[in-house]
Design a protein around this motif. Sequence first.
Motif, mmCIF file in Angstrom:
data_model
loop_
_atom_site.group_PDB
_atom_site.id
_atom_site.type_symbol
_atom_site.label_atom_id
_atom_site.label_comp_id
_atom_site.label_asym_id
_atom_site.label_seq_id
_atom_site.Cartn_x
_atom_site.Cartn_y
_atom_site.Cartn_z
ATOM 1 N N ASN A 276 0.790 -1.228 0.000
ATOM 2 C CA ASN A 276 0.000 0.000 0.000
ATOM 3 C C ASN A 276 0.822 1.277 0.000
ATOM 4 N N LYS A 277 1.969 1.253 0.680
ATOM 5 C CA LYS A 277 2.822 2.451 0.727
ATOM 6 C C LYS A 277 4.270 2.006 0.715
ATOM 7 N N VAL A 278 5.103 2.902 0.218
ATOM 8 C CA VAL A 278 6.542 2.658 0.215
ATOM 9 C C VAL A 278 7.225 3.986 0.518
ATOM 10 N N LEU A 279 8.313 3.930 1.261
ATOM 11 C CA LEU A 279 9.030 5.134 1.675
ATOM 12 C C LEU A 279 10.521 4.893 1.499
ATOM 13 N N TRP A 280 11.154 5.718 0.660
ATOM 14 C CA TRP A 280 12.613 5.648 0.542
ATOM 15 C C TRP A 280 13.181 6.555 1.618
ATOM 16 N N SER A 281 13.537 5.945 2.733
ATOM 17 C CA SER A 281 13.988 6.699 3.899
ATOM 18 C C SER A 281 15.250 7.490 3.571
ATOM 19 N N SER A 282 15.339 8.685 4.098
ATOM 20 C CA SER A 282 16.568 9.466 3.936
ATOM 21 C C SER A 282 17.611 9.028 4.963
ATOM 22 N N TYR A 283 17.305 7.946 5.689
ATOM 23 C CA TYR A 283 18.212 7.400 6.694
ATOM 24 C C TYR A 283 18.872 6.141 6.132
ATOM 25 N N SER A 284 20.104 6.227 5.753
ATOM 26 C CA SER A 284 20.961 5.104 5.324
ATOM 27 C C SER A 284 20.392 4.252 4.188
ATOM 28 N N GLY A 285 19.684 4.888 3.258
ATOM 29 C CA GLY A 285 19.311 4.218 2.006
ATOM 30 C C GLY A 285 18.305 3.096 2.116
ATOM 31 N N GLN A 286 17.572 3.039 3.214
ATOM 32 C CA GLN A 286 16.620 1.948 3.393
ATOM 33 C C GLN A 286 15.256 2.307 2.815
ATOM 34 N N VAL A 287 14.557 1.281 2.323
ATOM 35 C CA VAL A 287 13.193 1.439 1.825
ATOM 36 C C VAL A 287 12.258 0.680 2.762
ATOM 37 N N VAL A 288 11.194 1.345 3.168
ATOM 38 C CA VAL A 288 10.185 0.748 4.043
ATOM 39 C C VAL A 288 8.925 0.515 3.219
ATOM 40 N N SER A 289 8.318 -0.662 3.353
ATOM 41 C CA SER A 289 7.063 -0.948 2.654
ATOM 42 C C SER A 289 6.042 -1.524 3.632
ATOM 43 N N VAL A 290 4.761 -1.209 3.375
ATOM 44 C CA VAL A 290 3.676 -1.717 4.233
ATOM 45 C C VAL A 290 2.600 -2.331 3.343
ATOM 46 N N SER A 291 1.882 -3.308 3.910
ATOM 47 C CA SER A 291 1.056 -4.153 3.051
ATOM 48 C C SER A 291 -0.252 -4.558 3.726
ATOM 49 N N ASP A 292 -1.166 -5.056 2.874
ATOM 50 C CA ASP A 292 -2.380 -5.696 3.372
ATOM 51 C C ASP A 292 -2.074 -6.937 4.203
ATOM 52 N N ASP A 293 -0.850 -7.482 4.054
ATOM 53 C CA ASP A 293 -0.509 -8.692 4.820
ATOM 54 C C ASP A 293 -0.156 -8.389 6.285
ATOM 55 N N ARG A 294 -0.332 -7.114 6.692
ATOM 56 C CA ARG A 294 -0.172 -6.653 8.085
ATOM 57 C C ARG A 294 1.280 -6.545 8.515
ATOM 58 N N THR A 295 2.212 -6.693 7.572
ATOM 59 C CA THR A 295 3.627 -6.601 7.921
ATOM 60 C C THR A 295 4.276 -5.362 7.306
ATOM 61 N N ILE A 296 5.417 -5.016 7.890
ATOM 62 C CA ILE A 296 6.275 -3.949 7.393
ATOM 63 C C ILE A 296 7.592 -4.600 7.002
ATOM 64 N N SER A 297 8.080 -4.295 5.812
ATOM 65 C CA SER A 297 9.387 -4.800 5.394
ATOM 66 C C SER A 297 10.378 -3.644 5.285
ATOM 67 N N ILE A 298 11.630 -3.911 5.664
ATOM 68 C CA ILE A 298 12.697 -2.916 5.531
ATOM 69 C C ILE A 298 13.756 -3.509 4.616
ATOM 70 N N TRP A 299 14.098 -2.733 3.575
ATOM 71 C CA TRP A 299 14.995 -3.197 2.519
ATOM 72 C C TRP A 299 16.209 -2.277 2.437
ATOM 73 N N GLN A 300 17.372 -2.887 2.224
ATOM 74 C CA GLN A 300 18.564 -2.112 1.877
ATOM 75 C C GLN A 300 18.681 -2.187 0.349
ATOM 76 N N ILE A 301 18.707 -1.049 -0.304
ATOM 77 C CA ILE A 301 18.798 -1.004 -1.767
ATOM 78 C C ILE A 301 20.049 -0.199 -2.125
ATOM 79 N N GLU A 302 20.979 -0.870 -2.784
ATOM 80 C CA GLU A 302 22.282 -0.236 -3.067
ATOM 81 C C GLU A 302 22.698 -0.504 -4.502
ATOM 82 N N GLU A 303 23.549 0.400 -5.013
ATOM 83 C CA GLU A 303 24.167 0.186 -6.322
ATOM 84 C C GLU A 303 25.344 -0.756 -6.174
ATOM 85 N N ASN A 304 25.521 -1.631 -7.147
ATOM 86 C CA ASN A 304 26.711 -2.495 -7.189
ATOM 87 C C ASN A 304 27.883 -1.728 -7.780
#
Length: 304
Positions: A276-304
Amino acid sequence: MSKIQVNKLHTLTGHNDCIYALTEGTDPRFFYTGAGDGMVVEWDLDQPDDGKLIAKLPHSVYALEVDKERNLLFIGHNFEGIHVIDLNENKEIWSIKFTDQAIFDIKIFGSEAFIGTGDGILTIIDIPNQSLKKRVKLSSKSIRVMSISPNNLHLALGLSDNSIKVLDLRNDYQPIANLSGHEKSVFGLTYSPDEKTLVSGSRDARLKFWNVSDYALDETIVAHMYAINYLSFKEDGKYMVSCSMDKSIKVWDVEERKLLKVIDKARNAGHGTSINKVLWSSYSGQVVSVSDDRTISIWQIEEN
């Protein structure tokens, strides 16, 4: 072209219903979620497993926004109005009941809070005076999402009548542009960090890139299988993430308008239902996502 590496850092639980709302704190180490269970929770990216309950309301929460100047959390309480939490004290300091509609988005600029509701009315709240300043009827359909261009003083709104309306914050919220082209409701809408581009995403699964200088359409991309629910830019403007009812997050190269990475359940142990929502945090390159599945995921997204 950049190669993007994705690493899932955390899965957070605690909400008892679909999570609809997500916003970054004054200190970007913190973020806030709101859900169908009426709970609003503060999370710390340094200690993500310990969510802190900020508020518990009788109805769903679709919209959250932090007033970073005053360190206040604005909660859109469906069918009621807004509740305002002082984040220094962790307590509610005022509220205004002004609608019997769903509140889909809240944005704050200067001393004003802009609230978009299910009846197509934009309500403007004077924050220092804690009072209702103005109502602007824009459509008979819902205002779903908003974005502010601070330097241009433009407020863009995505609606369920498939349009995007742009208002002038300098000139009493007068219309600047009425953008058409999407075939279904506009759920995702954001200005790029350099404020030269407005990107929209819709239930029609398309991304559209608009040139802010004249609001002409630059490009349309068939981006997802189903509705695009939200968009978020990386702080430097180089990349953007989109999230969808198709259960995926996609990472885009903004300049090239190219898909770089798909994050989903099969590839990355992603969400099992609509994101439902996604946020590219300005804190250390992490992406936060939230869902109908009632969970929050935190992702590290980096360039190789």
